[in-house]
Design an enzyme around this catalytic site. Sequence first.
Site, mmCIF file in Angstrom:
data_model
loop_
_atom_site.group_PDB
_atom_site.id
_atom_site.type_symbol
_atom_site.label_atom_id
_atom_site.label_comp_id
_atom_site.label_asym_id
_atom_site.label_seq_id
_atom_site.Cartn_x
_atom_site.Cartn_y
_atom_site.Cartn_z
ATOM 1 N N LYS A 1 0.983 -1.217 0.030
ATOM 2 C CA LYS A 1 -0.018 0.139 0.040
ATOM 3 C C LYS A 1 0.943 1.262 0.112
ATOM 4 O O LYS A 1 0.432 2.184 -0.546
ATOM 5 C CB LYS A 1 -0.830 0.095 1.275
ATOM 6 N N GLU B 1 8.276 1.218 -6.297
ATOM 7 C CA GLU B 1 8.090 1.054 -4.707
ATOM 8 C C GLU B 1 8.406 2.157 -3.983
ATOM 9 O O GLU B 1 9.231 3.233 -4.231
ATOM 10 C CB GLU B 1 9.276 -0.138 -4.560
ATOM 11 N N ASP B 2 7.966 2.217 -2.762
ATOM 12 C CA ASP B 2 8.193 3.371 -1.904
ATOM 13 C C ASP B 2 9.523 3.357 -1.174
ATOM 14 O O ASP B 2 10.329 4.458 -0.897
ATOM 15 C CB ASP B 2 7.093 3.407 -0.717
ATOM 16 N N ASP C 1 14.704 -1.542 1.076
ATOM 17 C CA ASP C 1 15.409 -1.771 2.224
ATOM 18 C C ASP C 1 16.273 -3.216 2.189
ATOM 19 O O ASP C 1 17.242 -2.913 1.662
ATOM 20 C CB ASP C 1 14.245 -1.722 3.448
ATOM 21 N N LYS D 1 17.578 2.351 0.943
ATOM 22 C CA LYS D 1 18.351 2.341 2.233
ATOM 23 C C LYS D 1 19.243 1.261 2.246
ATOM 24 O O LYS D 1 18.943 -0.017 2.684
ATOM 25 C CB LYS D 1 17.150 2.103 3.422
ATOM 26 N N PHE E 1 14.006 4.574 10.927
ATOM 27 C CA PHE E 1 12.752 4.371 10.770
ATOM 28 C C PHE E 1 12.094 5.533 10.248
ATOM 29 O O PHE E 1 11.668 6.210 10.884
ATOM 30 C CB PHE E 1 11.968 3.424 11.817
ATOM 31 N N ASP F 1 4.662 3.943 6.486
ATOM 32 C CA ASP F 1 3.789 3.828 7.672
ATOM 33 C C ASP F 1 4.676 3.017 8.948
ATOM 34 O O ASP F 1 5.462 2.430 8.705
ATOM 35 C CB ASP F 1 2.535 3.064 7.363
#
Length: 185
Positions: free
Chosen positions: A48, A104-105, A108, A136, A157, A164
């Site tokens: 999401k 993609e947001d 990681d 990241k 974070f 989120d």
Amino acid sequence: MINKMDMMADIEQVLIGEEDIRRRIQEVGAQISEDYRGKCPILVGVLKGVVPFYAAMAQAITIPVQEDFMCVTSYEGGTASTGKLTFRKDIDHDIQGRDVLILEDILDSGRTLKLIVDMFRARNPRSVKICTMLDKPTGRREELEADYVCFTIPDAFVVGFGLDYDDYYRNLPFVGVLKPSVYQE
């Protein structure tokens, strides 16, 4: 505890401001438009968290595209990947012989995206590339690099602009570092 009444009270620092995000998305969108000129790639968003980035990037790309989404998660409400992937929705388009650009947001650990890329490559597309809002690299567990990166961030974070913690903070218009006291209780 999440301060539902004042999300800003939970933010330690604004890492990337709203205007910087919009400007960089325009720059990367222009590069993608140039790189895919004469082609019609399929943009695949990983739900999401990607929604705000996907919407802004799709508007910044000036060539014809088709849009699709998939839902895969490895977080399940925590601050680190569980390592267990849950597929909730696959894409609707046939990608054989097509150019696929995964939006993609955040890249990681790379576990989720590596699985998606491998799954897509098995479907015989012409190409599969990755565009991420945030990279990241300190969190990387898989050999995977994005083809397009808006921002490289430190090991923190982060929330906001789709990212989120426990499904909160996605609607912040910037990327901020969440105070550890919020998720360490």
